[in-house]
Design a protein around this motif. Structure first.
Motif, PDB file in Angstrom:
ATOM      1  N   ALA A  54       0.811  -1.223   0.000  1.00  0.00           N
ATOM      2  CA  ALA A  54       0.000   0.000   0.000  1.00  0.00           C
ATOM      3  C   ALA A  54       0.842   1.270   0.000  1.00  0.00           C
ATOM      4  O   ALA A  54       0.301   2.371  -0.133  1.00  0.00           O
ATOM      5  CB  ALA A  54      -0.930   0.004   1.209  1.00  0.00           C
ATOM      6  N   VAL A  55       2.169   1.145   0.150  1.00  0.00           N
ATOM      7  CA  VAL A  55       3.035   2.324   0.194  1.00  0.00           C
ATOM      8  C   VAL A  55       3.388   2.744  -1.236  1.00  0.00           C
ATOM      9  O   VAL A  55       4.030   1.979  -1.966  1.00  0.00           O
ATOM     10  CB  VAL A  55       4.329   2.035   0.980  1.00  0.00           C
ATOM     11  N   GLU A  56       2.997   3.927  -1.612  1.00  0.00           N
ATOM     12  CA  GLU A  56       3.313   4.419  -2.953  1.00  0.00           C
ATOM     13  C   GLU A  56       4.825   4.567  -3.106  1.00  0.00           C
ATOM     14  O   GLU A  56       5.481   5.218  -2.299  1.00  0.00           O
ATOM     15  CB  GLU A  56       2.650   5.777  -3.184  1.00  0.00           C
ATOM     16  N   GLY A  57       5.389   3.911  -4.106  1.00  0.00           N
ATOM     17  CA  GLY A  57       6.832   3.943  -4.307  1.00  0.00           C
ATOM     18  C   GLY A  57       7.576   2.852  -3.568  1.00  0.00           C
ATOM     19  O   GLY A  57       8.773   2.670  -3.768  1.00  0.00           O
ATOM     20  N   GLY A  58       6.885   2.120  -2.673  1.00  0.00           N
ATOM     21  CA  GLY A  58       7.509   1.018  -1.955  1.00  0.00           C
ATOM     22  C   GLY A  58       8.388   1.458  -0.792  1.00  0.00           C
ATOM     23  O   GLY A  58       8.429   2.627  -0.401  1.00  0.00           O
ATOM     24  N   VAL A  59       9.117   0.496  -0.250  1.00  0.00           N
ATOM     25  CA  VAL A  59       9.961   0.688   0.933  1.00  0.00           C
ATOM     26  C   VAL A  59      11.388   0.282   0.612  1.00  0.00           C
ATOM     27  O   VAL A  59      11.618  -0.810   0.081  1.00  0.00           O
ATOM     28  CB  VAL A  59       9.438  -0.159   2.123  1.00  0.00           C
ATOM     29  N   LEU A  60      12.347   1.148   0.926  1.00  0.00           N
ATOM     30  CA  LEU A  60      13.762   0.800   0.868  1.00  0.00           C
ATOM     31  C   LEU A  60      14.193   0.429   2.276  1.00  0.00           C
ATOM     32  O   LEU A  60      14.077   1.237   3.193  1.00  0.00           O
ATOM     33  CB  LEU A  60      14.604   1.985   0.367  1.00  0.00           C
ATOM     34  N   VAL A  61      14.713  -0.782   2.452  1.00  0.00           N
ATOM     35  CA  VAL A  61      15.038  -1.261   3.790  1.00  0.00           C
ATOM     36  C   VAL A  61      16.424  -1.889   3.813  1.00  0.00           C
ATOM     37  O   VAL A  61      16.866  -2.500   2.842  1.00  0.00           O
ATOM     38  CB  VAL A  61      13.963  -2.270   4.278  1.00  0.00           C
ATOM     39  N   THR A  62      17.112  -1.727   4.934  1.00  0.00           N
ATOM     40  CA  THR A  62      18.406  -2.348   5.167  1.00  0.00           C
ATOM     41  C   THR A  62      18.489  -2.744   6.627  1.00  0.00           C
ATOM     42  O   THR A  62      17.708  -2.254   7.456  1.00  0.00           O
ATOM     43  CB  THR A  62      19.557  -1.391   4.789  1.00  0.00           C
ATOM     44  N   LEU A  63      19.430  -3.650   6.959  1.00  0.00           N
ATOM     45  CA  LEU A  63      19.559  -4.120   8.342  1.00  0.00           C
ATOM     46  C   LEU A  63      21.002  -3.975   8.804  1.00  0.00           C
ATOM     47  O   LEU A  63      21.934  -4.368   8.099  1.00  0.00           O
ATOM     48  CB  LEU A  63      19.112  -5.579   8.460  1.00  0.00           C
ATOM     49  N   THR A  64      21.159  -3.386   9.992  1.00  0.00           N
ATOM     50  CA  THR A  64      22.464  -3.258  10.618  1.00  0.00           C
ATOM     51  C   THR A  64      22.471  -3.997  11.956  1.00  0.00           C
ATOM     52  O   THR A  64      21.417  -4.251  12.544  1.00  0.00           O
ATOM     53  CB  THR A  64      22.844  -1.788  10.874  1.00  0.00           C
ATOM     54  N   GLN A  65      23.664  -4.332  12.418  1.00  0.00           N
ATOM     55  CA  GLN A  65      23.850  -4.834  13.772  1.00  0.00           C
ATOM     56  C   GLN A  65      24.817  -3.902  14.489  1.00  0.00           C
ATOM     57  O   GLN A  65      25.716  -3.343  13.866  1.00  0.00           O
ATOM     58  CB  GLN A  65      24.397  -6.269  13.756  1.00  0.00           C
ATOM     59  N   TRP A  66      24.629  -3.766  15.799  1.00  0.00           N
ATOM     60  CA  TRP A  66      25.452  -2.817  16.547  1.00  0.00           C
ATOM     61  C   TRP A  66      25.761  -3.346  17.946  1.00  0.00           C
ATOM     62  O   TRP A  66      25.019  -4.117  18.520  1.00  0.00           O
ATOM     63  CB  TRP A  66      24.768  -1.452  16.633  1.00  0.00           C
ATOM     64  N   SER A  67      26.900  -2.868  18.452  1.00  0.00           N
ATOM     65  CA  SER A  67      27.319  -3.211  19.809  1.00  0.00           C
ATOM     66  C   SER A  67      28.056  -1.995  20.385  1.00  0.00           C
ATOM     67  O   SER A  67      27.469  -0.937  20.567  1.00  0.00           O
ATOM     68  CB  SER A  67      28.186  -4.465  19.796  1.00  0.00           C
ATOM     69  N   ALA A  76      24.441   7.543   8.813  1.00  0.00           N
ATOM     70  CA  ALA A  76      25.414   7.563   7.723  1.00  0.00           C
ATOM     71  C   ALA A  76      25.004   6.615   6.600  1.00  0.00           C
ATOM     72  O   ALA A  76      25.114   6.959   5.412  1.00  0.00           O
ATOM     73  CB  ALA A  76      26.791   7.185   8.256  1.00  0.00           C
ATOM     74  N   ILE A  77      24.508   5.438   6.950  1.00  0.00           N
ATOM     75  CA  ILE A  77      24.050   4.491   5.940  1.00  0.00           C
ATOM     76  C   ILE A  77      22.894   5.070   5.137  1.00  0.00           C
ATOM     77  O   ILE A  77      22.793   4.873   3.921  1.00  0.00           O
ATOM     78  CB  ILE A  77      23.632   3.170   6.611  1.00  0.00           C
ATOM     79  N   GLY A  78      22.018   5.792   5.832  1.00  0.00           N
ATOM     80  CA  GLY A  78      20.883   6.392   5.144  1.00  0.00           C
ATOM     81  C   GLY A  78      21.304   7.307   4.012  1.00  0.00           C
ATOM     82  O   GLY A  78      20.621   7.407   2.984  1.00  0.00           O
ATOM     83  N   GLY A  79      22.435   7.967   4.166  1.00  0.00           N
ATOM     84  CA  GLY A  79      22.933   8.843   3.114  1.00  0.00           C
ATOM     85  C   GLY A  79      23.399   8.100   1.885  1.00  0.00           C
ATOM     86  O   GLY A  79      23.635   8.723   0.831  1.00  0.00           O
ATOM     87  N   GLU A  80      23.540   6.783   1.982  1.00  0.00           N
ATOM     88  CA  GLU A  80      23.979   5.965   0.856  1.00  0.00           C
ATOM     89  C   GLU A  80      22.827   5.227   0.179  1.00  0.00           C
ATOM     90  O   GLU A  80      23.056   4.393  -0.706  1.00  0.00           O
ATOM     91  CB  GLU A  80      25.013   4.947   1.349  1.00  0.00           C
ATOM     92  N   ALA A  81      21.600   5.521   0.594  1.00  0.00           N
ATOM     93  CA  ALA A  81      20.439   4.857  -0.004  1.00  0.00           C
ATOM     94  C   ALA A  81      20.360   5.176  -1.497  1.00  0.00           C
ATOM     95  O   ALA A  81      20.709   6.280  -1.926  1.00  0.00           O
ATOM     96  CB  ALA A  81      19.165   5.312   0.698  1.00  0.00           C
ATOM     97  N   PRO A  82      19.896   4.229  -2.308  1.00  0.00           N
ATOM     98  CA  PRO A  82      19.897   4.433  -3.758  1.00  0.00           C
ATOM     99  C   PRO A  82      18.880   5.443  -4.262  1.00  0.00           C
ATOM    100  O   PRO A  82      19.011   5.935  -5.384  1.00  0.00           O
ATOM    101  CB  PRO A  82      19.595   3.037  -4.309  1.00  0.00           C
ATOM    102  N   ASP A  83      17.861   5.763  -3.462  1.00  0.00           N
ATOM    103  CA  ASP A  83      16.835   6.712  -3.902  1.00  0.00           C
ATOM    104  C   ASP A  83      16.362   7.569  -2.732  1.00  0.00           C
ATOM    105  O   ASP A  83      16.520   7.186  -1.570  1.00  0.00           O
ATOM    106  CB  ASP A  83      15.624   5.972  -4.491  1.00  0.00           C
ATOM    107  N   ALA A  84      15.769   8.710  -3.054  1.00  0.00           N
ATOM    108  CA  ALA A  84      15.159   9.577  -2.044  1.00  0.00           C
ATOM    109  C   ALA A  84      13.780   9.042  -1.690  1.00  0.00           C
ATOM    110  O   ALA A  84      13.054   8.551  -2.553  1.00  0.00           O
ATOM    111  CB  ALA A  84      15.052  11.002  -2.564  1.00  0.00           C
ATOM    112  N   CYS A  85      13.418   9.124  -0.415  1.00  0.00           N
ATOM    113  CA  CYS A  85      12.135   8.600   0.058  1.00  0.00           C
ATOM    114  C   CYS A  85      11.358   9.676   0.805  1.00  0.00           C
ATOM    115  O   CYS A  85      11.946  10.585   1.405  1.00  0.00           O
ATOM    116  CB  CYS A  85      12.358   7.401   0.982  1.00  0.00           C
ATOM    117  N   GLY A  86      10.044   9.546   0.776  1.00  0.00           N
ATOM    118  CA  GLY A  86       9.196  10.534   1.427  1.00  0.00           C
ATOM    119  C   GLY A  86       9.360  10.581   2.920  1.00  0.00           C
ATOM    120  O   GLY A  86       9.301  11.643   3.532  1.00  0.00           O
ATOM    121  N   ARG A  87       9.564   9.414   3.548  1.00  0.00           N
ATOM    122  CA  ARG A  87       9.850   9.344   4.986  1.00  0.00           C
ATOM    123  C   ARG A  87      11.132   8.552   5.186  1.00  0.00           C
ATOM    124  O   ARG A  87      11.433   7.637   4.429  1.00  0.00           O
ATOM    125  CB  ARG A  87       8.704   8.664   5.748  1.00  0.00           C
TER     126      ARG A  87
END
Length: 236
Positions: free
Chosen positions: A70-83, A133-144
């Protein structure tokens, strides 16, 4: 041009400027979502498996698949792990989700992802900064743009969480949290007062790791289904 139409135009321009887009530019996706999973020393192997399995099950679920579709344009998602400090890693690269099938493919990728670290500290601020920082490397601009951080303890190393969250929020991110309770001190207050930030930010609570699968499902649905708010006065 009427005053009402002129006002709506100003709001649209402000929204475009806030997202770093030229006026009239179309969004390439509806939502950028960065999943940041806690793998610090307080998380044992069974608890790690619960987190990853719960995430995978959520993305494979019918409800999340329908929400993504239902999301117009879809969702760009990635997964990180942190410690601890200097221990953050992007474990799954960017995936574009547009329907239930692509969500299930992402779920399969989660199920085959191992653990980056085991016995290190909890650096929440570093985790947020890494996600930003990872968000700045996303392949496209997103509304949220949303950073979805989960954890079971308070920060005990690295930069202050509020500084990292404020920086990300100033750049247009919402930082939401899933707090897994059970530790002493209880991490809930820290996440509520020092971690979440940005438009519509919220904390979801899991009353222990066994509650994590249901909590992450609730959280993802709330994040995916939340509409982009331009202004509370947009209809005037």
């Amino acid at each position: 041009m009427t005053r009402a139409r002129r006002g709506r135009g100003i709001l649209a321009l402000a929204a475009a400027a806030g997202l770093g887009l030229a006026p009239g530019a179309a969004m390439a996706c509806g939502l950028q979502l960065i999943l940041a999973v806690d793998v610090s020393g307080s998380v044992d192997e069974n608890e790690f498996a619960i987190q990853m399995g719960g995430l995978a099950d959520a993305f494979a679920s019918e409800s999340v698949g329908a929400a993504i579709a239902a999301v117009e344009g879809g969702v760009l998602v990635t997964l990180t792990q942190w410690s601890g400090v200097s221990r953050q890693s992007q474990m799954i690269g960017w995936h574009r989700l547009t329907d239930a099938a692509s969500a299930q493919e992402f779920a399969a990728a989660i199920r085959t992802t191992g653990r980056a670290w085991r016995n290190f500290s909890t650096a929440i601020g570093e985790a947020v900064a890494h996600a930003h920082a990872i968000g700045g490397e996303a392949p496209d601009a997103c509304g949220r743009r949303v950073i979805d951080i989960s954890g079971d303890g308070t920060s005990n190393e690295g930069r202050a969480p509020e500084a990292a969250s404020h920086s990300a929020a100033s750049a247009g991110y919402t930082i939401n949290a899933l707090v897994i309770r059970g530790a002493d001190p209880d991490p809930l207050e820290e996440y509520m007062t020092r971690v979440i930030a940005g438009p519509g930010a919220f904390v979801e609570v899991a009353e222990g790791f066994d509650d994590y699968p249901e909590a992450i499902l609730r959280k993802l649905l709330r994040e995916i289904e939340q509409p982009m708010i331009v202004s509370e006065r947009a209809g005037e």
